[in-house]
Design a protein around this motif. Structure first.
Motif, short mmCIF file in Angstrom:
data_model
loop_
_atom_site.label_atom_id
_atom_site.label_comp_id
_atom_site.label_asym_id
_atom_site.label_seq_id
_atom_site.Cartn_x
_atom_site.Cartn_y
_atom_site.Cartn_z
N THR A 226 -7.34 6.96 5.36
CA THR A 226 -6.14 7.55 5.82
C THR A 226 -5.30 7.82 4.90
OG1 THR A 226 -6.12 5.78 7.80
CG2 THR A 226 -4.05 6.93 7.32
N TYR A 227 -4.97 9.11 4.89
CA TYR A 227 -4.07 9.64 3.62
C TYR A 227 -2.55 9.84 4.02
CZ TYR A 227 -8.55 11.71 2.74
OH TYR A 227 -10.10 11.99 2.50
N SER A 228 -1.97 9.60 3.10
CA SER A 228 -0.51 9.46 2.83
C SER A 228 0.09 10.82 2.99
CB SER A 228 0.05 9.03 1.65
OG SER A 228 1.68 8.99 1.80
N SER A 229 0.90 11.27 4.22
CA SER A 229 1.75 12.57 4.28
C SER A 229 2.36 12.92 3.11
CB SER A 229 2.42 12.55 5.45
OG SER A 229 3.66 11.49 5.10
N ILE B 33 -8.94 4.09 -7.87
CA ILE B 33 -8.46 3.07 -7.93
C ILE B 33 -6.84 3.05 -8.22
CG2 ILE B 33 -7.91 0.88 -9.47
CD1 ILE B 33 -11.03 0.75 -9.93
N ILE B 34 -6.71 3.88 -9.26
CA ILE B 34 -5.12 4.40 -9.44
C ILE B 34 -4.46 4.85 -8.29
CG2 ILE B 34 -3.58 5.73 -10.79
CD1 ILE B 34 -5.53 5.36 -13.04
N VAL B 35 -4.98 5.82 -7.60
CA VAL B 35 -4.13 6.44 -6.55
C VAL B 35 -4.21 5.78 -5.26
CG1 VAL B 35 -4.64 8.74 -7.53
CG2 VAL B 35 -6.26 7.77 -5.74
N THR B 36 -5.09 4.79 -5.08
CA THR B 36 -5.07 3.74 -3.97
C THR B 36 -3.90 2.75 -4.06
OG1 THR B 36 -7.41 3.77 -3.55
CG2 THR B 36 -6.05 1.85 -2.68
N ALA C 88 -10.86 -4.17 -7.51
CA ALA C 88 -9.48 -3.41 -7.94
C ALA C 88 -8.79 -2.77 -6.74
CB ALA C 88 -9.59 -2.59 -9.33
N GLY C 89 -8.92 -3.03 -5.66
CA GLY C 89 -8.00 -2.75 -4.42
C GLY C 89 -8.93 -1.60 -3.58
N TRP D 154 -4.10 7.01 -0.49
CA TRP D 154 -4.74 7.01 0.50
C TRP D 154 -4.97 5.49 0.81
CZ3 TRP D 154 -7.34 10.72 -2.80
CH2 TRP D 154 -8.21 9.92 -3.78
N SER D 155 -5.68 5.03 1.93
CA SER D 155 -5.98 3.70 2.23
C SER D 155 -7.29 3.54 3.10
CB SER D 155 -4.80 2.86 2.88
OG SER D 155 -4.41 3.65 4.05
N PHE D 156 -7.63 2.37 2.98
CA PHE D 156 -9.04 2.34 3.75
C PHE D 156 -8.84 1.23 4.86
CE2 PHE D 156 -9.64 3.58 -0.54
CZ PHE D 156 -10.75 4.64 -0.41
N SER D 157 -9.40 1.53 6.04
CA SER D 157 -9.34 0.58 7.20
C SER D 157 -10.09 -0.84 7.01
CB SER D 157 -10.00 1.24 8.46
OG SER D 157 -10.07 0.48 9.58
#
Length: 222
Positions: free
Chosen positions: A182-185, A50-53, A71-72, A58-61
């Motif tokens: 998807t991961y943030s660079s 939850i925190i790192v999203t 919580a996101g 990272w994010s989800f499609s």
């Protein structure tokens, strides 16, 4: 159908093995101690997720998830922390029942394994971003915990790793190739095995094996 993909992946891992466990097929019923693993291990991972999203690691499609979230993070991601550890612990029980092997390695080999795992964790910490830092630190901690509790000396532990990582690669290739996640660079080193960030190998080692340690500890305490 696309929106159900992550859910279907979770169910494919969980449902067949849950049915097998419930009816005692293969002579195995996963014990209730797995609930302690969920509470002690999965809950902190969900909080981390939850925190790192929110931080953008990272994010989800939305194309491959139902749109339900807590919580996101998607409902399917929360399921992941229950379906995957359950599946892996069931695999552990199968291996222990049918391929039981209580041999141990020499302490020098276990020490080398701990050092190599920790070196990988350290490299993640110093070369990557936020996800790399956390995954690397937890890998180091888990490696030395496994060493001092004797797990790294066990043949059955390493056989379990081989099987679990074969399953992990198949599952994660789908997650990262489509991609569902998807991961943030800025959060990773950028090094990948095909499409899987190397950080995920550390993440998997920590999640699955800490779940295993808690599960086995609770079995022995009964």
């Amino acid at each position: 159908m696309a929106n159900y993909l992550y859910l279907v992946m979770n169910l494919c891992v969980f449902v067949p093995l849950f049915i097998a466990s419930y009816f005692g097929w293969f002579g195995i019923r996963v014990r209730k101690q797995i609930l302690y693993s969920y509470l002690l291990v999965s809950l902190p991972f969900i909080i981390w997720d939850i925190i790192v999203t929110k931080l953008g690691h990272w994010s989800f499609s939305q194309d491959y998830t139902l749109g339900l979230s807590l919580a996101g993070i998607p409902f399917e991601e929360i399921l992941f922390f229950f379906t995957v550890p359950f599946g892996c612990i069931y695999v552990w029980e199968i291996l222990r029942k049918y391929l039981k092997d209580d041999r141990t390695f020499k302490n020098s080999i276990a020490t080398l394994a701990a050092l190599l795992l920790s070196a990988f964790g350290f490299l993640l910490m110093v070369t990557g971003g936020g996800y790399s830092n956390i995954a690397g630190a937890l890998l180091i901690l888990t490696s030395f915990t496994a060493y001092y509790t004797g797990w790294l000396s066990r043949y059955d532990f390493w056989r379990f790793q081989v099987v679990v990582y074969c399953l992990f690669v198949g599952f994660n290739l789908i997650l990262t190739a489509i991609p569902i996640v998807t991961y943030s660079s800025d959060a990773i080193t950028g090094l990948r095995f095909i499409t899987i960030p190397v950080e995920d190998f550390a993440y998997n080692f920590v999640l699955i094996n800490v779940s295993l340690f808690v599960y086995e500890a609770k079995k022995k305490s009964k």
